[in-house]
Enzyme design. Structure first.
Site, PDB file in Angstrom:
ATOM      1  CG  ASN A 198      -1.892  -5.747   0.896  1.00 14.12           C
ATOM      2  OD1 ASN A 198      -0.673  -4.905   1.844  1.00 14.12           O
ATOM      3  ND2 ASN A 198      -2.268  -4.828  -0.108  1.00 14.12           N
ATOM      4  CG  PHE A 239       3.277   2.182   4.140  1.00 14.26           C
ATOM      5  CD1 PHE A 239       2.636   1.971   3.110  1.00 14.26           C
ATOM      6  CD2 PHE A 239       2.966   3.386   4.964  1.00 14.26           C
ATOM      7  CE1 PHE A 239       1.243   2.208   2.651  1.00 14.26           C
ATOM      8  CE2 PHE A 239       1.622   3.667   5.311  1.00 14.26           C
ATOM      9  CZ  PHE A 239       0.562   3.754   4.008  1.00 14.26           C
ATOM     10  CB  SER A 241      -2.122   2.338   4.306  1.00 14.91           C
ATOM     11  OG  SER A 241      -1.606   0.748   4.459  1.00 14.91           O
ATOM     12  CG  ASN A 262      -2.124  -3.438   5.746  1.00 10.93           C
ATOM     13  OD1 ASN A 262      -3.383  -4.388   6.353  1.00 10.93           O
ATOM     14  ND2 ASN A 262      -1.633  -3.582   4.239  1.00 10.93           N
ATOM     15  CB  THR A 263       0.553   2.430   9.291  1.00  9.72           C
ATOM     16  OG1 THR A 263       1.033   1.550   8.011  1.00  9.72           O
ATOM     17  CG2 THR A 263       0.918   3.055  10.055  1.00  9.72           C
ATOM     18  CE  LYS A 297      -4.577   3.812  -3.388  1.00 14.44           C
ATOM     19  NZ  LYS A 297      -4.185   3.378  -3.504  1.00 14.44           N
ATOM     20  CG  ASN A 350      -5.578   2.094   0.135  1.00 17.75           C
ATOM     21  OD1 ASN A 350      -5.301   0.977   0.088  1.00 17.75           O
ATOM     22  ND2 ASN A 350      -4.665   2.820   1.139  1.00 17.75           N
TER      23      ASN A 350
HETATM   24  C1  FMN Z   1       0.350  -5.578  -2.330  1.00 17.72           C
HETATM   25  C2  FMN Z   1      -0.576  -4.268  -2.038  1.00 17.72           C
HETATM   26  C3  FMN Z   1       0.538  -3.316  -2.076  1.00 17.72           C
HETATM   27  C4  FMN Z   1      -0.572  -1.784  -1.422  1.00 17.72           C
HETATM   28  N1  FMN Z   1       0.269  -1.142  -1.287  1.00 17.72           N
HETATM   29  C5  FMN Z   1      -0.372   0.475  -1.836  1.00 17.72           C
HETATM   30  C6  FMN Z   1       0.573   0.826  -0.796  1.00 17.72           C
HETATM   31  O1  FMN Z   1       1.599   1.894  -0.918  1.00 17.72           O
HETATM   32  N2  FMN Z   1      -0.339   2.222  -1.301  1.00 17.72           N
HETATM   33  C7  FMN Z   1      -1.599   2.293  -1.524  1.00 17.72           C
HETATM   34  O2  FMN Z   1      -2.302   3.952  -1.132  1.00 17.72           O
HETATM   35  N3  FMN Z   1      -1.994   2.086  -2.134  1.00 17.72           N
HETATM   36  C8  FMN Z   1      -1.697   0.634  -1.607  1.00 17.72           C
HETATM   37  N4  FMN Z   1      -1.825  -0.439  -2.274  1.00 17.72           N
HETATM   38  C9  FMN Z   1      -3.701   0.008  -3.277  1.00 17.72           C
HETATM   39  C10 FMN Z   1      -3.768  -0.186  -4.367  1.00 17.72           C
HETATM   40  O3  FMN Z   1      -3.346   0.247  -4.762  1.00 17.72           O
HETATM   41  C11 FMN Z   1      -5.586  -0.641  -5.008  1.00 17.72           C
HETATM   42  O4  FMN Z   1      -5.556   1.210  -4.291  1.00 17.72           O
HETATM   43  C12 FMN Z   1      -5.825  -1.375  -4.458  1.00 17.72           C
HETATM   44  O5  FMN Z   1      -5.805  -2.447  -4.107  1.00 17.72           O
HETATM   45  C13 FMN Z   1      -7.570  -1.018  -4.481  1.00 17.72           C
HETATM   46  O6  FMN Z   1      -7.493  -1.398  -6.992  1.00 17.72           O
HETATM   47  P1  FMN Z   1      -7.293  -2.962  -6.970  1.00 17.72           P
HETATM   48  O7  FMN Z   1      -8.257  -3.748  -7.050  1.00 17.72           O
HETATM   49  O8  FMN Z   1      -7.242  -2.845  -8.908  1.00 17.72           O
HETATM   50  O9  FMN Z   1      -6.032  -3.584  -6.635  1.00 17.72           O
HETATM   51  C14 FMN Z   1      -1.220  -1.655  -2.473  1.00 17.72           C
HETATM   52  C15 FMN Z   1      -2.953  -2.996  -2.693  1.00 17.72           C
HETATM   53  C16 FMN Z   1      -2.014  -4.058  -2.923  1.00 17.72           C
HETATM   54  C17 FMN Z   1      -2.381  -5.608  -3.061  1.00 17.72           C
END
Ligand code: FMN
Length: 346
Positions: free
Chosen positions: A109, A113, A171, A173-174, A207, A236
């Site tokens: 992704n 945000f 993140s 992506n910022t 985080k 993350n």
């Molecule tokens: C579509 C998407 C959006 C996410 N948005 C955020 C976010 O806004 N803030 C954040 O701290 N992590 C965000 N994450 C990261 C997840 O919270 C998590 O840390 C990461 O995906 C690893 O866990 P997973 O493998 O179980 O997905 C996002 C992940 C995905 C896939």
């Protein structure tokens, strides 16, 4: 589970972001059945003076605007984290920005945000009756000139509604956000946020990225210990791309999550736990697809775990399966509770 197989057939054919919106709508409308079974006593876990029925949480990013925290708790999660919430509403990156890597059981992704901003989140959270364990994850606006100030604003406004607060400085992506993990910047940010919520007792958590080097971890943990931060989430999404990825989408830019992240995030969790020396709890997140994955993170030092991506592939039944498998693994190893397993491999 027939209802989910039917829904899954539909959702898997949609663009990933459309499928996500539909899932939020279904949760809002009450169409998604609630978990009815209670949790085995061995899964109960104590953290920050609270007792949770189980340690399995929903990670940030699914419910960015605090639209459905209670419906998500109803799926059987022990904790749900909403956000990331930015002070002002923003669009995020252009679509498409969310990709399934089906062959790899992963997700990429580059959302950036997108969200309705602080006022919308405050308005929803202030109208809900407090129940369960709901964390609030805060971020910074892309065009902000003082990123740390954005976290201060978010923390001050959201602390009254949060069971814990998360500063998401990881993140990918910022642009530039991850530089807030540097020693000086992180200390400045966390001091200011701590001051802003000094009148409350809400636990403050950071985080971090699974791409943190050993030197980065030295700095991050030193700052968190010095400032008596209440926890770290590891972590993350990753900017790395394992050579084993097979999906055609593997070249998309953004953060990678799901199965290809499991081993890396557990290893960085283990390294973090070694430095934290049980001074505060850790939350393990990244690629959890089974009770064994959750158990490995707990044994590597996590008190709680979180997941997001594997829900894309397995849907709500995954929560029950992970909890059942985790309880079985604890019993197999003669451990009476999650607490007895925390850090067992360190
Ligand atoms: C579509 C998407 C959006 C996410 N948005 C955020 C976010 O806004 N803030 C954040 O701290 N992590 C965000 N994450 C990261 C997840 O919270 C998590 O840390 C990461 O995906 C690893 O866990 P997973 O493998 O179980 O997905 C996002 C992940 C995905 C896939």
């Amino acid at each position: 589970m027939a209802w989910y197989r039917a829904a899954d057939l539909l959702l898997s054919r949609l663009d990933a972001e459309d499928a996500h919106r539909l899932a939020i709508r279904a949760l809002k409308s009450g169409l998604v059945p609630r978990a009815r079974q209670g949790d085995p006593p061995s899964l109960a876990v104590q953290v920050w003076g609270r007792s949770l029925a189980n340690p399995v949480g929903l990670a940030a990013g699914f419910d960015k605007n605090a639209e459905v925290p209670d419906a998500l708790l109803g799926l059987g999660f022990g904790l749900v984290e909403i956000g990331s919430v930015t002070p002002r509403p923003q669009e995020g990156n252009p679509r498409p920005r969310l990709f399934r890597l089906g062959e790899d059981r992963g997700v990429i992704n580059r959302m950036g945000f997108p969200g309705q901003g602080l006022d919308a989140a405050v308005s929803r959270l202030s109208r809900r009756t407090r129940r369960g364990f709901v964390g609030v994850n805060i971020g910074a606006n892309k065009d902000s000139t003082d990123r740390a100030a954005d976290y201060v604003t978010g923390a001050a406004a959201l602390a009254p509604f949060a069971d814990y607060l998360v500063c998401n400085v990881s993140s990918p992506n910022t642009p530039g956000l991850r530089s807030l993990q540097g020693r000086v910047q992180l200390a400045d940010l966390l001091k200011r946020v701590k001051d802003a919520i000094a009148a409350t007792t809400v636990p403050l958590v950071v985080k971090i990225a699974p791409d943190a080097t050993d030197d980065d971890l030295d700095d991050i943990v030193a700052v968190c210990r010095e400032l008596r931060i209440d926890g770290i989430i590891v972590g993350n999404t990753t900017l790395s791309r394992p050579a084993s990825l097979r999906s055609p989408r593997r070249g998309e830019s953004g953060g990678l999550s799901g199965a290809p992240l499991t081993a890396l995030s557990t290893e960085v969790l283990r390294k973090t736990a070694g430095r934290v020396e049980r001074q505060f709890p850790l939350i393990g997140c990244g690629g959890i697809a089974s009770g064994a994955d959750a158990y490995a993170k707990i044994r590597a030092g996590a008190t709680l775990v979180q997941l997001y991506s594997m829900l894309v592939y397995e849907g709500p039944p995954l929560v029950r399966r992970i909890k059942d498998e985790l309880a079985t693994l604890l019993a197999r190893d003669g451990l009476a509770s999650v607490g007895d397993a925390v850090g067992a491999d360190l």
